[in-house]
Each structure stands twice: as C-alpha cells, then as structure tokens.
Design an enzyme around this catalytic site. Structure first.
Site, mmCIF file in Angstrom:
data_model
loop_
_atom_site.group_PDB
_atom_site.id
_atom_site.type_symbol
_atom_site.label_atom_id
_atom_site.label_comp_id
_atom_site.label_asym_id
_atom_site.label_seq_id
_atom_site.Cartn_x
_atom_site.Cartn_y
_atom_site.Cartn_z
ATOM 1 N N HIS A 1 33.936 43.923 45.424
ATOM 2 C CA HIS A 1 33.929 44.541 44.152
ATOM 3 C C HIS A 1 35.361 45.465 43.671
ATOM 4 C CE1 HIS A 1 30.301 42.639 43.783
ATOM 5 N NE2 HIS A 1 29.450 43.579 44.845
ATOM 6 N N SER B 1 24.902 42.101 35.378
ATOM 7 C CA SER B 1 23.639 41.234 34.653
ATOM 8 C C SER B 1 22.405 41.935 35.098
ATOM 9 C CB SER B 1 23.535 39.572 35.500
ATOM 10 O OG SER B 1 23.091 39.691 36.785
ATOM 11 N N ASP C 1 33.070 35.820 39.491
ATOM 12 C CA ASP C 1 32.025 35.701 40.361
ATOM 13 C C ASP C 1 33.077 35.298 41.685
ATOM 14 O OD1 ASP C 1 29.721 35.177 41.906
ATOM 15 O OD2 ASP C 1 29.510 33.042 41.433
ATOM 16 N N ASN D 1 33.406 37.786 44.371
ATOM 17 C CA ASN D 1 33.723 39.328 44.891
ATOM 18 C C ASN D 1 33.399 39.192 46.398
ATOM 19 O OD1 ASN D 1 34.835 40.043 42.554
ATOM 20 N ND2 ASN D 1 33.423 41.410 42.074
ATOM 21 N N LEU E 1 43.219 44.383 21.261
ATOM 22 C CA LEU E 1 42.099 43.663 22.314
ATOM 23 C C LEU E 1 40.722 44.491 21.985
ATOM 24 C CD1 LEU E 1 41.354 41.098 24.349
ATOM 25 C CD2 LEU E 1 41.848 42.840 25.822
HETATM 26 C C1 FPP Z 1 30.115 38.736 41.127
HETATM 27 O O1 FPP Z 1 30.330 38.708 42.574
HETATM 28 C C2 FPP Z 1 30.677 40.040 40.770
HETATM 29 C C3 FPP Z 1 29.712 41.070 40.403
HETATM 30 C C4 FPP Z 1 28.139 41.049 40.503
HETATM 31 C C5 FPP Z 1 30.408 42.258 39.722
HETATM 32 C C6 FPP Z 1 31.682 42.335 39.088
HETATM 33 C C7 FPP Z 1 31.971 43.660 38.670
HETATM 34 C C8 FPP Z 1 33.291 44.064 38.664
HETATM 35 C C9 FPP Z 1 34.327 43.456 39.182
HETATM 36 C C10 FPP Z 1 33.594 45.494 38.443
HETATM 37 C C11 FPP Z 1 33.542 45.529 36.876
HETATM 38 C C12 FPP Z 1 34.156 46.747 36.450
HETATM 39 C C13 FPP Z 1 34.282 46.854 35.199
HETATM 40 C C14 FPP Z 1 34.889 48.317 34.645
HETATM 41 C C15 FPP Z 1 34.268 45.920 34.201
HETATM 42 P P1 FPP Z 1 29.522 38.300 43.692
HETATM 43 O O2 FPP Z 1 29.156 39.671 44.130
HETATM 44 O O3 FPP Z 1 28.434 37.634 43.144
HETATM 45 O O4 FPP Z 1 30.377 37.563 44.825
HETATM 46 P P2 FPP Z 1 29.462 36.346 45.803
HETATM 47 O O5 FPP Z 1 28.929 35.438 44.844
HETATM 48 O O6 FPP Z 1 30.691 35.998 46.307
HETATM 49 O O7 FPP Z 1 28.615 37.022 46.357
#
Ligand code: FPP
Length: 258
Positions: free
Chosen positions: A43, A71, A26, A28, A137
C-alpha cells in the site's frame, strides 16, 4: 525537466487525451507478497504510484482523475490493514497537499467520508480547503465509496423529495439521478483503467461508466508508471466511441454522447 508531453510528442488538444480518467488501483497486496513483504509495504508503494500518476495526468491536461482508494467493502478487511490504510491515506494527503496546491490540483472527496476516522477526515478536509481555488486537474478521491452505496443514498434522497411533493415521479430523469450521486457535477469518465489483472468493476462508478472505455492491465498498481499510463491512453485513442450508434453516424458527429 522535459515534460511528459514534450518527451512523448503529445499535444493534448490534438491528441484526444481523455478529459476524465478513473482508476481501480489493484494489486498492492500481491506486489508485496511477490517480494515477501507485508501488505502495508504494498500500500505504501501504491501511494508512490498515486503521486506519479497524478503528476502525469496533470501534465497531460487531464481534467478529472478519479481514484478508487478505499471501497465500502474494504471496511471488511482485517482491522490492522484498515488501520494501516487509514494512516497511509492521512499521511499521504498531509504530505502531498502543498505539492498538489503548487501544481494547481484540486482535491475532491467522493464517498461516505463520515465513516473515516476523525483525524483522517481532518487531514482530508484540510487538503480540500487548501486546494479549493485550484483550477487545474481535479483529483477525485473515492473513499468509503461504492456505487450501490451512492445509488441507495440517491434513491432515498429522491424518494424523500417525492414524498415532500417537491418532485413528481414522472419528472425524474437521468439528470435527476446523476445530480444525487456522490460524483454530482463531475462529468462521466471517458476511460476507466483497472490494474492488477482482475476483469471486473467491483462496485465502482457503475452509473457513470455506462459509456466509458474499459482498459484492464495485469500490471500491479505499485508498478503502474508512465509507460503503462500512456499505453492505456494510447489504447483509448484507438477506440471508436459510438454511444450506441453506427460508425457512419459517429464519423459525422464524433464524441457526441448517447
Ligand atoms: C488494492 O490493492 C488497493 C487498495 C485497496 C488501496 C489503494 C490505496 C492506496 C494506494 C492509497 C491511496 C492513497 C491516497 C491518498 C489516494 P489490494 O490490497 O486489493 O491488492 P491485492 O489484490 O494484490 O491483494
């Protein structure tokens, strides 16, 4: 290059490295906002963290790394952000598959994969197939996943077996339920990490984390690196896992679940 084990004097056998680590990635969006950049940049940076942490987990001899990448609830985000995430996931899996294979990392998909765009599904299944013989892994990617979704599906499947007379309600055990979950065959996580400062599970592995140690950090996912990952593992190693028993009992039979 010196490995993370050598550099930090870690002996995975002696040092109680968790066999299964699950992560709620969480922060990004906030990482990007702090830099006056768009959420997609956050992201994209998050994908670099996925790369970093997968490599570290593999080096440390972790057996399973389970990542909450998208999710069921994430489908409700603005369409543009959903599209960006899907594109990033497809790209990441295409770019990373050769490296994962070279490092003996096996990809497994956990979730309602049919809901993902067809091209992303193709990339994902290609990655699964390419790495199917890997024995290092296990990288479990949770996509279009939520616990309530999987528990609902499991209950439907078990109800159908009861209706067909294949199973008696009195014979339903915890193992019957575990076997119907999207994570069937994957041992429960010893350690669950959540980055980004929120203190909740957000519909992630609710059944599987019944006895997991929980570790929350304010560090945003794009900033989560070796130091933070080792700090989480080190905190885990300090905790005593009692599985509902007393300290005295545990000292005689350590790490025996339930
Ligand atoms: C939460 O941050 C993150 C996500 C909803 C997506 C995470 C996905 C990736 C990092 C890409 C994954 C790729 C692979 C191949 C596994 P948020 O957007 O909820 O952040 P915030 O809470 O600061 O708004």
């Amino acid at each position: 290059m010196e490995s993370v084990k050598e550099k930090n004097h870690i002996d995975p056998a002696a040092d109680r490295i968790p066999a299964h680590i699950a992560i709620i990635m969480d922060g990004n969006g906030r990482w990007a906002k702090e830099r006056l950049r768009g959420r997609s940049d956050g992201h994209a940076e998050g994908v670099n963290s996925v790369h970093r942490i997968t490599r570290l987990a593999s080096d440390l001899g972790v057996r399973d790394l389970t990542l909450y990448a998208f999710s069921t609830e994430n489908w409700n985000r603005p369409q543009q952000e959903v599209d960006t995430l899907m594109t990033l996931i497809g790209q990441a899996i295409r770019n990373e598959t050769p490296d994962l294979k070279a490092n003996n990392v096996k990809i497994r998909l956990v979730g309602d994969i049919d809901r993902l765009p067809a091209d992303v599904q193709r990339d994902l299944y290609h990655g699964v197939e390419e790495t199917s013989d890997c024995t290092g892994l296990n990288l479990n990617l949770c996509l279009s996943y939520s616990s309530r979704w999987e528990l609902t599906e499991a209950m439907r499947a078990i109800a159908a077996q009861v209706r067909n007379g294949r199973i008696n309600p009195a014979d339903i055990t915890e193992d019957t339920i575990s076997a119907q979950l999207a994570t069937s065959g994957i041992p429960d996580p010893e350690l669950l990490i959540r980055t980004g400062g929120e203190l909740r599970l957000s519909n992630f592995l609710l059944w599987q984390t019944a006895y997991s140690e929980l570790y929350f950090t304010d560090v945003l996912w794009p900033d989560f690196g070796e130091k933070e990952f080792l700090a989480a593992i080190s905190e885990y190693r300090k905790r005593e896992r009692r599985f509902g028993r007393t300290s005295e009992q545990v000292r005689h039979t350590p790490d025996d679940p339930k």
